[in-house]
Design an enzyme around this catalytic site. Structure first.
Site, short mmCIF file in Angstrom:
data_model
loop_
_atom_site.label_atom_id
_atom_site.label_comp_id
_atom_site.label_asym_id
_atom_site.label_seq_id
_atom_site.Cartn_x
_atom_site.Cartn_y
_atom_site.Cartn_z
N HIS A 2 9.31 6.35 9.74
CA HIS A 2 10.56 6.85 8.65
C HIS A 2 11.92 7.35 8.47
O HIS A 2 12.18 7.05 9.64
CB HIS A 2 10.29 7.52 7.33
CG HIS A 2 8.37 7.39 6.57
ND1 HIS A 2 7.64 8.63 5.61
CD2 HIS A 2 7.73 6.51 6.40
CE1 HIS A 2 6.39 8.21 5.14
NE2 HIS A 2 6.38 6.93 5.78
N HIS A 38 4.83 3.74 13.15
CA HIS A 38 4.63 4.22 12.17
C HIS A 38 6.19 5.42 11.68
O HIS A 38 5.91 6.43 11.46
CB HIS A 38 3.55 4.53 10.96
CG HIS A 38 3.49 4.63 9.27
ND1 HIS A 38 2.94 3.61 8.17
CD2 HIS A 38 4.36 5.46 8.56
CE1 HIS A 38 3.35 4.08 6.70
NE2 HIS A 38 4.11 4.70 6.83
N CYS A 63 4.81 9.37 1.67
CA CYS A 63 4.51 10.44 1.38
C CYS A 63 4.15 11.46 0.23
O CYS A 63 4.78 12.30 0.19
CB CYS A 63 3.54 10.90 2.86
SG CYS A 63 2.88 12.19 2.27
N ASN A 97 10.11 4.35 3.18
CA ASN A 97 9.78 3.84 5.12
C ASN A 97 10.61 3.21 5.73
O ASN A 97 11.74 2.72 4.96
CB ASN A 97 8.64 2.63 4.26
CG ASN A 97 7.40 3.41 4.49
OD1 ASN A 97 6.54 4.26 5.40
ND2 ASN A 97 6.89 3.48 3.24
N ARG A 156 0.81 -1.79 -0.15
CA ARG A 156 -0.09 -0.22 0.10
C ARG A 156 1.13 0.80 -0.21
O ARG A 156 0.63 2.10 -0.69
CB ARG A 156 -0.88 0.31 1.74
CG ARG A 156 -1.86 0.97 1.04
CD ARG A 156 -1.57 2.39 1.50
NE ARG A 156 -1.66 2.54 2.32
CZ ARG A 156 -0.37 3.22 2.86
NH1 ARG A 156 -1.09 4.87 2.05
NH2 ARG A 156 -0.35 4.13 4.33
N ASP A 157 1.50 1.76 0.94
CA ASP A 157 2.38 3.09 1.10
C ASP A 157 3.67 2.65 0.21
O ASP A 157 3.98 3.71 -0.24
CB ASP A 157 3.08 2.87 2.28
CG ASP A 157 3.70 4.23 2.81
OD1 ASP A 157 4.02 4.65 2.13
OD2 ASP A 157 3.70 4.17 4.62
ZN ZN Z 1 4.97 5.55 5.42
#
Ligand code: ZN
Length: 304
Positions: A210, A208, A241, A250, A14-15
């Site tokens: 980064h 979450h 993002c 990430n 997803r991300d």
């Molecule tokens: Zn992320």
């Protein structure tokens, strides 16, 4: 293998995929997800329910969910930005949905074109819908820009705690903290998780982090030290993002798993098989740079 003591929540499909320009063919996505499951990952965010016009990379989300659900014992997650996406996700059969809720007003307006208060109302509406049509599904609010915002700059701790209280008050099962812009440092991570836990207790969700400025692992460890046990990361560090210019990277799943396993903290994930899962990712996204130190260096001598 000892039972997992931390949950690694893989967000690459997803991300990661929604941040790269190329669209991975559906068949490659499915092969990649199969490889992630084979490596032992037990929670995977497989897609985003957004209009295909906005994110063509995610147009096949329902089909990807359908396939992912064939793996027993794996929590299948999807991101939803609003009620409409939530309805599609809930009908697809996912186990858990995550709603990005910005702690920064400026980021909220840029990312979902809603104020923070409007986003809280969206969460409330999604919870109502969940209760009606899929009561077993868990709802997580991911508090983005919790550690700083490229648009607004500093985001105060009070703003983050307020947002955590609001989304949980609106019925979210948990609220996690996201370093969307890669601005967090370990002292801040400890302080903020501490404050959020004081406010919403065991509804405190995932970290979450980064790796934008190289502090991804240090921040995960800081979160672990104050009781966080779920960590989002992405195979090969894919993703970032799109609304935070320059923010990429990430935390790399391979390096995160290596760190915990080297410390004797069981993840349930097999590192060799995790590294092998880079092959279907690379096959589906030829030429896309992948990150991570452990895949380059290999496992140390004597590793069992
Ligand atoms: Zn992320």
């Amino acid at each position: 293998m000892k039972p997992a003591e931390v949950l690694i929540s893989e967000v690459g499909p997803r991300d990661g995929l929604q941040s790269v320009k190329a669209t991975m063919p559906t068949a490659d996505k499915l092969r990649w997800i199969d490889a992630l499951v084979a490596a032992g990952l037990r929670e995977i965010e497989v897609g985003s329910f957004v209009p295909p016009k906005l994110l063509p990379q995610m147009a096949d989300a329902a089909e990807v969910v359908r396939h992912a659900l064939t793996h027993p014992g794996v929590t299948i997650m999807a991101l939803v930005p609003n009620l409409r996406g939530a309805e599609a996700a809930l009908r697809s059969g996912v186990h858990k949905i995550t709603i990005p809720c910005s702690a920064s007003e400026a980021h909220s307006l840029a990312n979902v074109r809603k104020s923070r208060q409007e986003m809280v109302e969206e969460v409330r509406a999604i919870v109502r819908l969940r209760n009606d049509i899929a009561p077993g599904v868990k709802i997580e609010a991911g508090l983005s820009t919790a550690f700083g915002c490229t648009l607004q700059g500093i985001v105060s701790d009070d703003d983050v705690v307020w947002m955590a209280e609001q989304v949980v008050g609106a019925g979210a099962d948990e609220a996690g903290l996201s370093d969307t812009t890669g601005m967090a440092n370990p002292a801040q991570v400890r302080r903020l998780f501490h404050k959020v836990r004081a406010a919403i207790g065991d509804k405190t969700g995932a970290a979450h982090m980064h790796n934008t400025r190289g502090l991804g692992l240090a921040n995960c460890l800081a979160a672990y030290d104050v009781g966080v046990r779920t960590f989002d990361s992405s195979l090969g560090g894919l993703g970032g993002c799109p609304y935070a210019p320059g923010a990429s990277g990430n935390v790399v799943t391979e390096d995160l798993v290596f760190m915990f396993e080297a410390m004797g903290i069981a993840t349930g994930v097999d590192i060799d098989m995790l590294i092998a899962a880079r092959a279907p990712l690379q096959a589906g996204l030829p030429g896309e740079p992948l990150y991570g130190m452990t895949p380059l260096a290999g496992l140390p001598k004597g590793w069992v």
